[in-house]
Design a protein around this motif. Structure first.
Motif, mmCIF file in Angstrom:
data_model
loop_
_atom_site.group_PDB
_atom_site.id
_atom_site.type_symbol
_atom_site.label_atom_id
_atom_site.label_comp_id
_atom_site.label_asym_id
_atom_site.label_seq_id
_atom_site.Cartn_x
_atom_site.Cartn_y
_atom_site.Cartn_z
ATOM 1 N N THR A 117 -10.626 1.699 5.270
ATOM 2 C CA THR A 117 -9.463 1.112 5.924
ATOM 3 C C THR A 117 -8.745 0.227 4.916
ATOM 4 O O THR A 117 -9.256 -0.069 3.842
ATOM 5 N N THR A 132 -0.068 8.282 -1.991
ATOM 6 C CA THR A 132 -1.037 9.367 -1.867
ATOM 7 C C THR A 132 -0.330 10.578 -1.276
ATOM 8 O O THR A 132 0.344 10.473 -0.250
ATOM 9 N N ASP A 151 -6.456 13.026 9.238
ATOM 10 C CA ASP A 151 -6.936 12.642 7.906
ATOM 11 C C ASP A 151 -6.455 11.251 7.518
ATOM 12 O O ASP A 151 -7.221 10.448 6.961
ATOM 13 N N ARG A 208 -8.885 8.093 6.852
ATOM 14 C CA ARG A 208 -8.952 7.433 5.546
ATOM 15 C C ARG A 208 -8.566 5.966 5.624
ATOM 16 O O ARG A 208 -9.198 5.110 4.988
ATOM 17 N N LEU A 209 -7.495 5.671 6.344
ATOM 18 C CA LEU A 209 -6.880 4.341 6.261
ATOM 19 C C LEU A 209 -6.990 3.518 7.545
ATOM 20 O O LEU A 209 -6.664 2.340 7.549
#
Length: 271
Positions: free
Chosen positions: A2, A49, A67, A71-72
């Motif tokens: 995160t 990204t 995704d 990921r974040l």
């Protein structure tokens, strides 16, 4: 993984307005994910990204959004920039061609919005920034299908904004005019061209080529997108650049007859 920084997801980030806005959002402190249908052909972007995404595919949209959140941890801003241009008389575009354009310009926006909204509602905040155009509120002869797609985005965004505001989410519009990108060169051409429109279409092509060449730098539009993403009290509509501002004013205050004459003069139409 995160991040403590706000997360922005920008579609169509490999060139033009999308590329400029992804870089500008990264400069403004966002964690930015930019998408393209084929990132292997895209140049790397500092602080961005890159992720493969086809907004015309339900599966691709669902996978990409999943995704990014995986990921974040969240998505705070969605910039719906991916789109297709189209030049030609309305009668010269088949229904299949028009459907292809709407599948990206309209249904692509809807797919992305539907995918991110549950997450934005759950976190109680978010901004969906839809890249429209001055032809979202102006007529554009020899771009009827494209103009119709942007008119659709205007109506969708304004209606959506009323629905989601109570959940801390806003749906906003950015309306550029002519911008110095590859728009004209990359726009689709009529798949059923008619000789009766050929001369006027060629005149329109010349006008568009000149207007795009002399148009606003994409960085001007990117600056407005950052404002839409960060303004404490955001506006529903943001015009981008002086030409867009003048067009918006003309649409609001000009008498119908004068407005009609100006559209015909601009597009070099007889009668």
């Amino acid at each position: 993984m995160t991040t403590l920084r706000p997360v922005a997801l920008v579609t169509g980030a490999s060139s033009g307005i999308g590329k400029a806005s992804a870089l500008a959002l990264a400069e403004a402190g966002f964690e930015v994910v930019g998408t393209s249908r084929d990132t292997s052909r895209a140049d790397p972007l500092d602080g961005v990204t890159l992720l493969d995404l086809d907004v015309a595919s339900d599966a691709s949209v669902a996978t990409a959004v999943r995704d990014v959140i995986g990921r974040l941890g969240r998505i705070d801003v969605l910039v719906n920039n991916a789109g297709m241009g189209a030049i030609g008389a309305a009668e010269e575009s088949s229904l299949a061609q028009a459907q292809d354009i709407f599948n990206v310009n309209v249904f692509g926006v809807m797919r992305m919005t539907t995918a991110v909204l549950p997450h934005m509602r759950a976190q109680g905040r978010g901004r969906i920034i839809n890249i429209s155009s001055v032809v979202g509120f102006l007529p554009s002869p020899y771009m009827a299908v494209y103009a119709a797609s942007k008119h659709a985005i205007e109506g969708y965004s304004e209606s959506l904004d009323h629905e989601v505001r109570v959940h801390g989410v806003r749906a906003l519009l950015v309306e550029p005019a002519y911008t110095n990108t590859g728009f004209e060169a990359n726009s689709s051409r009529p798949d059923t061209p008619l000789q009766v429109y050929a001369d006027q279409r060629r005149a329109f092509d010349r006008m568009m080529e000149s207007a795009i060449r002399d148009g606003d730098d994409p960085a001007i539009v990117a600056e407005v997108i950052v404002a839409a993403a960060t303004d404490p009290k955001p506006k529903l509509r943001y015009t981008a650049g002086p030409t867009a501002g003048r067009a918006s004013l003309l649409r609001r205050i000009a008498p119908a007859r004068v407005f009609d004459q100006q559209i015909r003069k601009l597009n070099q139409l007889a009668g």
